[in-house]
Every structure is written in C-alpha cells, then in structure tokens.
Write an enzyme that holds these catalytic residues in place. Structure first.
Site, PDB file in Angstrom:
ATOM      1  N   LYS A  88       0.826  -1.214   0.000  1.00 25.90           N
ATOM      2  CA  LYS A  88       0.000   0.000   0.000  1.00 25.90           C
ATOM      3  C   LYS A  88       0.860   1.264   0.000  1.00 25.90           C
ATOM      4  CE  LYS A  88      -1.696   1.582   4.014  1.00 25.90           C
ATOM      5  NZ  LYS A  88      -1.431   2.990   4.344  1.00 25.90           N
ATOM      6  N   ASN A  89       1.836   1.318   0.897  1.00 22.44           N
ATOM      7  CA  ASN A  89       2.597   2.560   1.030  1.00 22.44           C
ATOM      8  C   ASN A  89       3.513   2.827  -0.165  1.00 22.44           C
ATOM      9  OD1 ASN A  89       1.286   3.129   3.367  1.00 22.44           O
ATOM     10  ND2 ASN A  89       2.983   2.615   4.732  1.00 22.44           N
ATOM     11  N   ARG A  98      -3.315   9.987   4.245  1.00 27.91           N
ATOM     12  CA  ARG A  98      -2.121  10.716   4.623  1.00 27.91           C
ATOM     13  C   ARG A  98      -1.255  11.009   3.383  1.00 27.91           C
ATOM     14  NH1 ARG A  98       0.086  13.376   8.102  1.00 27.91           N
ATOM     15  NH2 ARG A  98       2.338  13.429   8.124  1.00 27.91           N
ATOM     16  N   CYS A 115      -4.384   8.300   9.675  1.00 28.12           N
ATOM     17  CA  CYS A 115      -4.629   7.769  11.010  1.00 28.12           C
ATOM     18  C   CYS A 115      -4.154   8.742  12.085  1.00 28.12           C
ATOM     19  CB  CYS A 115      -3.900   6.445  11.165  1.00 28.12           C
ATOM     20  SG  CYS A 115      -4.773   5.085  10.384  1.00 28.12           S
ATOM     21  N   ARG A 145       2.125  14.276  13.584  1.00 30.81           N
ATOM     22  CA  ARG A 145       2.530  14.062  12.196  1.00 30.81           C
ATOM     23  C   ARG A 145       2.791  15.349  11.404  1.00 30.81           C
ATOM     24  NH1 ARG A 145      -0.582   8.711  10.140  1.00 30.81           N
ATOM     25  NH2 ARG A 145       1.379   8.453   9.055  1.00 30.81           N
ATOM     26  N   PRO A 146       3.785  16.126  11.813  1.00 33.05           N
ATOM     27  CA  PRO A 146       4.111  17.347  11.074  1.00 33.05           C
ATOM     28  C   PRO A 146       4.720  17.036   9.705  1.00 33.05           C
ATOM     29  CG  PRO A 146       5.740  16.946  12.795  1.00 33.05           C
ATOM     30  CD  PRO A 146       4.679  15.889  12.954  1.00 33.05           C
ATOM     31  N   ILE A 147       4.743  18.039   8.811  1.00 29.56           N
ATOM     32  CA  ILE A 147       5.367  17.823   7.495  1.00 29.56           C
ATOM     33  C   ILE A 147       6.454  18.877   7.237  1.00 29.56           C
ATOM     34  CG2 ILE A 147       3.435  16.586   6.423  1.00 29.56           C
ATOM     35  CD1 ILE A 147       2.780  19.301   5.040  1.00 29.56           C
ATOM     36  N   ASP A 148       7.038  19.373   8.321  1.00 30.78           N
ATOM     37  CA  ASP A 148       8.061  20.415   8.178  1.00 30.78           C
ATOM     38  C   ASP A 148       9.251  19.967   7.330  1.00 30.78           C
ATOM     39  OD1 ASP A 148       8.256  18.753  10.640  1.00 30.78           O
ATOM     40  OD2 ASP A 148      10.208  19.694  10.816  1.00 30.78           O
ATOM     41  N   GLN A 149       9.596  18.685   7.388  1.00 28.57           N
ATOM     42  CA  GLN A 149      10.758  18.216   6.619  1.00 28.57           C
ATOM     43  C   GLN A 149      10.461  18.173   5.112  1.00 28.57           C
ATOM     44  OE1 GLN A 149      13.842  17.666   8.259  1.00 28.57           O
ATOM     45  NE2 GLN A 149      12.541  18.696   9.771  1.00 28.57           N
ATOM     46  N   ASP A 155       4.505   0.244  12.187  1.00 26.22           N
ATOM     47  CA  ASP A 155       3.221  -0.247  11.678  1.00 26.22           C
ATOM     48  C   ASP A 155       2.935  -1.700  12.076  1.00 26.22           C
ATOM     49  OD1 ASP A 155       2.764   2.204  10.591  1.00 26.22           O
ATOM     50  OD2 ASP A 155       2.822   1.580   8.491  1.00 26.22           O
ATOM     51  N   ILE A 169       8.611   6.086  17.158  1.00 29.89           N
ATOM     52  CA  ILE A 169       8.349   6.877  15.937  1.00 29.89           C
ATOM     53  C   ILE A 169       7.176   7.844  16.132  1.00 29.89           C
ATOM     54  CG2 ILE A 169       7.943   6.788  13.431  1.00 29.89           C
ATOM     55  CD1 ILE A 169      10.441   5.204  14.103  1.00 29.89           C
ATOM     56  N   ARG A 225      -8.731   0.506   4.981  1.00 31.06           N
ATOM     57  CA  ARG A 225      -7.763   1.388   4.309  1.00 31.06           C
ATOM     58  C   ARG A 225      -6.546   0.609   3.836  1.00 31.06           C
ATOM     59  NH1 ARG A 225      -5.805   5.939   7.886  1.00 31.06           N
ATOM     60  NH2 ARG A 225      -4.514   5.964   6.057  1.00 31.06           N
TER      61      ARG A 225
HETATM   62  C1  UD1 Z   1       4.911   6.542   6.680  1.00 31.11           C
HETATM   63  C2  UD1 Z   1       3.871   5.474   6.461  1.00 31.11           C
HETATM   64  C3  UD1 Z   1       3.339   4.989   7.803  1.00 31.11           C
HETATM   65  C4  UD1 Z   1       4.490   4.550   8.700  1.00 31.11           C
HETATM   66  C5  UD1 Z   1       5.566   5.623   8.786  1.00 31.11           C
HETATM   67  C6  UD1 Z   1       6.831   5.160   9.527  1.00 31.11           C
HETATM   68  C7  UD1 Z   1       2.848   6.055   4.346  1.00 31.11           C
HETATM   69  C8  UD1 Z   1       1.661   6.599   3.654  1.00 31.11           C
HETATM   70  N1  UD1 Z   1       2.777   6.039   5.698  1.00 31.11           N
HETATM   71  O1  UD1 Z   1       4.261   7.622   7.337  1.00 31.11           O
HETATM   72  O2  UD1 Z   1       2.453   3.912   7.567  1.00 31.11           O
HETATM   73  O3  UD1 Z   1       3.985   4.332   9.992  1.00 31.11           O
HETATM   74  O4  UD1 Z   1       5.980   6.021   7.464  1.00 31.11           O
HETATM   75  O5  UD1 Z   1       7.322   4.010   8.938  1.00 31.11           O
HETATM   76  O6  UD1 Z   1       3.813   5.622   3.745  1.00 31.11           O
HETATM   77  N2  UD1 Z   1       8.182  13.787  11.003  1.00 31.11           N
HETATM   78  C9  UD1 Z   1       8.403  15.121  11.281  1.00 31.11           C
HETATM   79  N3  UD1 Z   1       8.378  16.018  10.248  1.00 31.11           N
HETATM   80  C10 UD1 Z   1       8.151  15.634   8.962  1.00 31.11           C
HETATM   81  C11 UD1 Z   1       7.909  14.282   8.692  1.00 31.11           C
HETATM   82  C12 UD1 Z   1       7.941  13.380   9.736  1.00 31.11           C
HETATM   83  O7  UD1 Z   1       8.601  15.513  12.423  1.00 31.11           O
HETATM   84  O8  UD1 Z   1       8.145  16.496   8.083  1.00 31.11           O
HETATM   85  C13 UD1 Z   1       8.217  12.796  12.089  1.00 31.11           C
HETATM   86  C14 UD1 Z   1       6.881  12.121  12.336  1.00 31.11           C
HETATM   87  O9  UD1 Z   1       6.064  12.861  13.197  1.00 31.11           O
HETATM   88  C15 UD1 Z   1       7.326  10.790  12.930  1.00 31.11           C
HETATM   89  C16 UD1 Z   1       8.628  10.489  12.188  1.00 31.11           C
HETATM   90  O10 UD1 Z   1       9.087  11.739  11.690  1.00 31.11           O
HETATM   91  O11 UD1 Z   1       7.599  10.955  14.287  1.00 31.11           O
HETATM   92  C17 UD1 Z   1       8.508   9.519  11.052  1.00 31.11           C
HETATM   93  O12 UD1 Z   1       7.455   9.905  10.179  1.00 31.11           O
HETATM   94  P1  UD1 Z   1       7.411   9.468   8.649  1.00 31.11           P
HETATM   95  O13 UD1 Z   1       8.411   8.385   8.406  1.00 31.11           O
HETATM   96  O14 UD1 Z   1       7.471  10.676   7.804  1.00 31.11           O
HETATM   97  O15 UD1 Z   1       5.979   8.847   8.543  1.00 31.11           O
HETATM   98  P2  UD1 Z   1       4.929   9.039   7.399  1.00 31.11           P
HETATM   99  O16 UD1 Z   1       5.631   9.281   6.092  1.00 31.11           O
HETATM  100  O17 UD1 Z   1       3.889   9.990   7.861  1.00 31.11           O
END
Ligand code: UD1
Length: 428
Positions: free
Chosen positions: A22-23, A93, A117, A122-126, A305, A327, A397
């Site tokens: 899926k991912n 997501r 979920c 779950r920020p996206i700053d990176q 996961d 995580i 999902r």
């Molecule tokens: C993806 C997977 C999810 C899995 C996760 C970790 C998809 C659609 N989802 O989620 O199923 O549980 O990887 O293997 O592929 N973080 C930040 N800033 C950012 C991005 C991430 O602080 O910009 C933090 C997150 O809050 C978390 C960690 O980094 O603590 C890892 O997140 P990330 O690997 O990005 O997870 P997702 O891509 O959301």
C-alpha cells in the site's frame, strides 16, 4: 456502520497470498504524474486508500483504467488541474505525494493538508524544508499547502529525523530539477527503494535508495513505463502473527523475506519457528512462547506499523514483555481495547508493559486506527468467544480482502452491516 465479528480460539493453517505494498503504491501512483505519459502499474492493492488516491488523481485530469483488479493503466497526459480538494484527500495521509509530484512536474501545486490515522501530530516540516531547499515557495494557510517555483534546482537536504514521507516527497520533487540533489539521513524502507526503482524505470537517475544518502541527478524528461509493486511488508507481518498467535501453521506467499527480517527475528526470539523460502515464509507456532522486548525503529528496525500486532501476541505470551514506540507519540490508544479483552497492559509515555495472560476473551472493541485494528483482529483470532470490532473503515484502508484471506486459513470472521444483523447469524 460495519462491524467485524470474529469467533476466535481457532488454530489457523494454510497459505495466504500477500498483496502489493500500500505505502509503495501510494507514492508510485502519484509519481506517474512526472512522466506526462502512460504507465501500467501491476500489483496495486485493492484497498480504500488507493481508491481514494485514484479518485483524487482523476479529479486532476488523470485517466485511470483498471485492466484487472490489480493492474492499472494511468494516463497523465491531460492534467488540467493542479489543486487537490480537501474532500478527496482528507481521508488519506499520502495525499502529500501529489504535492511533490505536481510541484516536480508543473512547478506548482495546491494540496489540502493530509489526514490519515490519528497516531500523533505528524508534522510535514521536513517535506516543506526539502521543497524550499529546491527553490520552491511554500505557504501553508487555511489548511492548504501551496507550493510554486520558477524553477527547481538540485541541492543538499539533511533531514532532521528519518522520515519516509519527506524522503519520498523530496525525491519526487527533485527528479526533474536542474542539477543534483543529495538527501542525507534518508529513510531506507523497502518502499523507498521501490519508488526509486519505479522513477528510474521512467528515466530518472537516482542512486543510493536503501542507504541513508540518496543522490538524484535531475533529468529533463521522464517517460511511461510498466512496473510491478513490491509485496506489502506490513500485511505479510500481520498474517505471520496470525499464524503465531493462534498456535497455527501459516505460510505467507508472494513476499520478500529480506524485508521481513526484523519481524522474523523477533518471532524467532519468542520461540516461533520461521522457515524462509525464496518468495514465502512459513510460520509454525511452538508454544509456550517467550516474553521479549521490542522497540520500533526506522527500517531495518522493527516497523512502527507492526507495533499493535506485536503487542497483541505479547499480551498472551507468558512473562513481562516491553514494547517501546519511538516513531509516533500516540500509538497505544488501542491497548485499552486489548485490556477489555482480558489483556494486562500498562502504558507509560512511549512504553507499554505487557504482562502476558493465559487467555484473551472476546469483547466489543473499537479500532482507533488501521494498524491498531489489525492488532485487535489478531487478538480476536486468539481469544475465547466472540469479538465484535467497530472502526472497520480504518482497517479497510490497508488490508485487501481481509475476511476472504483469513477465512482461507480457517478463521471464523464475518462482516455485518449493523448491530441488528449480528443476532441473525451464528458463527460455528
Ligand atoms: C509513513 C507510512 C506509515 C508509517 C511511517 C513510519 C505512508 C503513507 N505512511 O508515514 O504507515 O507508519 O511512514 O514508517 O507511507 N516527522 C516530522 N516532520 C516531517 C515528517 C515526519 O517531524 O516532516 C516525524 C513524524 O512525526 C514521525 C517520524 O518523523 O515521528 C517519522 O514519520 P514518517 O516516516 O514521515 O511517517 P509518514 O511518512 O507519515
């Protein structure tokens, strides 16, 4: 509202064919936008997140045609709209991959902030930091992320933490950029390698995917391709635990055993017998199981996961086990539900202390998210009596043909539409 009804305490036995990841699919399908051509993608899992993603891509002007249940023809030559509506995307997501792909191709995109979920903030700053480093102007306002650039130029991006989403998104935005982009502290998950392989099959030049430094030489154009998605690591692990938790003998097929090493190692440590073949793994339970300590980590560590599924089996493993989540901050809410099934789990911060009990018992429980739902299903399969699980929409999902696959290995599982239906049937 749909519910799953499971009558547990049945030893599962047989073979389960694992679906596509899926991912990986959630990133590869948006990545077709970069080609402005026709791609044929095989092994696309038939799950709700993918359906929602494909609908949102159709809204952009992408032509989607199912050749069969798992093979999709994606024609991205007529994209007219660069805005992805909240209505489509709030449920998943991975909507953020549309941002990377549209920005990479059209230097402009507007995507509502992602849903998915509820397992932490779950920020996206990176992701944003990466887009900005490539030269994009990114604004977040009114729940919408807007990104635009005159041009994107290759650069070095050092990720502050290992993130799957940002690693993939920066790759998507960088493949057509001028010059070379280097992502350091990149995530190494199998689906990162799969997305890079897919992009390379369209003509991209990406090296190092699967290590913590990914180097992307920007190219002028990409072209259509045919590509087969890898098997789903988490679906595989879930069925492996289904075998182990029920004292059963289950073989998962169409899998890549290498991707399963962290899970296989932990099950082996518990005393479960794991036999690896080229494309299958046989799991034979070997009671009594041994208590263990598990910590979730980025790949090749134990996947977050799989945390609820592992906690489910540890809840009926003698002795005290410890599960540490490193995580996501809010991933233990389902343990209250497991406790309602007779488990003895205490959560403190990011650690769950699990005192193994002899027998779980069926109860009415609610799945708070996708993988927690999988954990509750596993507990229900091993529990004495009947379990009724709500929150099925989360489970749908990410698990293709769940009841069919579980019934195929001997489980008693049914889906009912409403509570009233339950009295209508008897589980044998
Ligand atoms: C993806 C997977 C999810 C899995 C996760 C970790 C998809 C659609 N989802 O989620 O199923 O549980 O990887 O293997 O592929 N973080 C930040 N800033 C950012 C991005 C991430 O602080 O910009 C933090 C997150 O809050 C978390 C960690 O980094 O603590 C890892 O997140 P990330 O690997 O990005 O997870 P997702 O891509 O959301």
């Amino acid at each position: 509202m749909e519910q799953l009804v499971i009558k547990g305490n049945v030893r599962l036995k047989g073979e389960v064919f694992i679906s596509g990841a899926k991912n990986a699919a959630l990133a590869i399908l948006p990545a077709t936008i970069l080609a402005n051509d026709v791609c044929v993608i095989e092994n696309v899992p038939c799950v709700r997140d993918i359906q929602v993603l494909l609908q949102s891509m159709e809204q952009l002007g992408v032509l989607i045609e199912y050749i069969d249940e798992h093979k999709v023809r994606v024609d991205t030559r007529n994209i007219k709209n660069l805005k992805v509506d909240y209505d489509y995307i709030k449920k998943i997501r991975a909507s953020y991959y549309l941002l990377g792909a549209l920005l990479g191709k059209y230097k402009e995109a507007e995507v509502a902030l992602p849903g998915g979920c509820n397992i932490g903030s779950r920020p996206i700053d990176q992701h944003i930091k990466g887009f900005e480093a490539l030269g994009a102007n990114v604004k977040v306002q009114h729940g919408i992320i807007e990104a635009s650039a005159d041009k994107l130029v290759g650069t070095n991006v050092f990720l502050d933490m290992v993130t799957v989403g940002a690693t993939i998104n920066i790759m998507l935005a960088a493949v057509l950029a001028e010059g070379t982009t280097v992502i350091e502290n990149a995530a190494k998950e199998p689906h990162i390698v799969d997305v890079a392989n897919f992009l390379n099959s369209m003509g991209a030049e990406i090296k190092g995917a699967g290590t913590d430094v990914i180097r992307i030489n920007g190219v002028k154009d990409l072209h259509g391709t045919e590509y087969m998605i890898i098997p789903d690591q988490i679906e595989t692990g879930t069925y492996m635990i289904a075998g182990a938790i029920t004292g059963g003998d289950v073989t998962v097929t169409n899998v890549i055993p290498k991707h399963m090493e962290a899970i296989s190692a932990k099950l082996t440590e518990m005393g479960v017998i794991i036999e690896e073949y080229d494309e299958s793994i046989r799991v034979i339970a070997n009671e009594p199981l041994k208590n263990i300590h598990v910590k979730t980590l980025p790949y090749p560590g134990f996947p977050t996961d799989m945390q609820p599924q592992m906690t489910a089996i540890l809840s009926k493993t003698p002795g005290t086990s410890i599960m540490t989540e490193s995580i996501f901050e809010n991933r233990f809410s389902y343990t209250d539900e497991l406790n309602r099934m007779g488990a003895n789990i205490k959560v403190e911060g990011n650690t769950a202390v699990i005192e193994g009990v002899k027998q779980l018992t069926g109860a009415e429980v609610a799945a708070p998210d996708l993988r927690a739902g999988a954990g509750l299903i596993l507990a229900a399969l091993a529990a004495k009596g009947e379990t009724v699980i709500t929150g099925v929409e989360y489970i749908d999902r990410g698990y293709e043909h769940l009841e069919k696959k579980l019934t195929g290995i001997g489980a008693n599982i049914f889906r009912v539409k409403e509570k009233a239906d339950k009295s209508m049937f008897k589980v044998v």
